[in-house]
Design a protein around this motif. Structure first.
Motif, PDB file in Angstrom:
ATOM      1  N   UNK A  63      48.569  36.319  51.034  1.00 11.36           N
ATOM      2  CA  UNK A  63      49.067  36.195  49.663  1.00 11.36           C
ATOM      3  C   UNK A  63      50.175  37.205  49.400  1.00 11.36           C
ATOM      4  N   UNK A  64      49.969  38.437  49.829  1.00  5.06           N
ATOM      5  CA  UNK A  64      50.998  39.468  49.647  1.00  5.06           C
ATOM      6  C   UNK A  64      52.244  39.125  50.466  1.00  5.06           C
ATOM      7  N   UNK A  65      52.048  38.598  51.671  1.00  3.34           N
ATOM      8  CA  UNK A  65      53.189  38.188  52.493  1.00  3.34           C
ATOM      9  C   UNK A  65      54.006  37.092  51.789  1.00  3.34           C
ATOM     10  N   UNK A  66      53.321  36.144  51.170  1.00  2.51           N
ATOM     11  CA  UNK A  66      54.008  35.018  50.531  1.00  2.51           C
ATOM     12  C   UNK A  66      54.622  35.376  49.186  1.00  2.51           C
ATOM     13  N   UNK A  67      53.907  36.188  48.388  1.00  7.44           N
ATOM     14  CA  UNK A  67      54.318  36.410  46.999  1.00  7.44           C
ATOM     15  C   UNK A  67      54.622  37.866  46.643  1.00  7.44           C
ATOM     16  N   UNK A  68      54.269  38.796  47.534  1.00  3.27           N
ATOM     17  CA  UNK A  68      54.595  40.197  47.293  1.00  3.27           C
ATOM     18  C   UNK A  68      53.585  40.980  46.478  1.00  3.27           C
ATOM     19  N   UNK A  69      52.569  40.304  45.945  1.00  4.04           N
ATOM     20  CA  UNK A  69      51.583  40.993  45.109  1.00  4.04           C
ATOM     21  C   UNK A  69      50.418  40.063  44.806  1.00  4.04           C
ATOM     22  N   UNK A  70      49.391  40.627  44.173  1.00  2.00           N
ATOM     23  CA  UNK A  70      48.250  39.871  43.658  1.00  2.00           C
ATOM     24  C   UNK A  70      47.939  40.421  42.276  1.00  2.00           C
ATOM     25  N   UNK A  71      47.837  39.523  41.289  1.00  3.43           N
ATOM     26  CA  UNK A  71      47.507  39.948  39.933  1.00  3.43           C
ATOM     27  C   UNK A  71      46.118  39.479  39.490  1.00  3.43           C
ATOM     28  N   UNK A  72      45.691  38.328  39.982  1.00  4.74           N
ATOM     29  CA  UNK A  72      44.437  37.727  39.515  1.00  4.74           C
ATOM     30  C   UNK A  72      43.687  37.172  40.725  1.00  4.74           C
ATOM     31  N   UNK A  73      42.368  37.368  40.748  1.00  9.73           N
ATOM     32  CA  UNK A  73      41.516  36.732  41.755  1.00  9.73           C
ATOM     33  C   UNK A  73      40.440  35.960  41.011  1.00  9.73           C
ATOM     34  N   UNK A  74      40.355  34.662  41.308  1.00 14.95           N
ATOM     35  CA  UNK A  74      39.311  33.816  40.740  1.00 14.95           C
ATOM     36  C   UNK A  74      38.394  33.427  41.887  1.00 14.95           C
ATOM     37  N   UNK A  75      37.209  34.026  41.936  1.00 18.04           N
ATOM     38  CA  UNK A  75      36.239  33.718  42.985  1.00 18.04           C
ATOM     39  C   UNK A  75      35.359  32.582  42.489  1.00 18.04           C
ATOM     40  N   UNK A  76      35.849  31.373  42.695  1.00 23.18           N
ATOM     41  CA  UNK A  76      35.196  30.162  42.189  1.00 23.18           C
ATOM     42  C   UNK A  76      34.136  29.694  43.159  1.00 23.18           C
TER      43      UNK A  76
END
Length: 123
Positions: A110-123
């Motif tokens: 995810x970081x490789x593709x978008x540069x960051x993570x803001x939200x995680x939804x563990x569905x």
């Protein structure tokens, strides 16, 4: 990075969204208000059902999405198409979130593709 298929009996899983009866209703049509503009969300189980609905609506609100799923490649690709139709970017990541190494892989990809993570939804 792992693309191995988990050793899980497919009959024990919810399966393809197209086979669900009744079909999930997740398509309310409204213009998003950019509440998540510029955000990146990881959503597990995003290939169908509640996970797909969250991915679609987060995208409508402006988020790019990492679609995490276990087996149903066609459902994951449909969720990706839906996210992209909302004008957002999406990646698909296949694997078993019960494996620690895979959880680390989700974060790295995810970081490789978008540069960051803001939200995680563990569905």
């Amino acid at each position: 990075m792992s693309d191995t298929v988990p050793m899980i009996h497919e009959d024990a899983l919810p399966g393809h969204e197209s086979k669900l009866t009744p079909e999930p209703q997740w398509q309310p049509r409204y213009k998003g208000s950019d509440r998540l503009a510029g955000k990146v969300a990881i959503i597990t189980g995003a290939d169908s059902g509640i996970g797909r609905a969250v991915a679609a609506l987060y995208a409508r609100e402006g988020a790019d999405i990492a679609i995490v799923y276990l087996l149903e490649e066609d459902d994951a690709q449909e969720t990706k198409r839906i996210v992209e139709a909302e004008g957002r970017k999406a990646i698909t990541i296949r694997g078993d979130i019960g494996e620690r190494a895979f959880a680390d892989e989700i974060v790295a990809r995810t970081i490789e593709a978008f540069g960051k993570i803001d939200v995680v939804v563990n569905n």
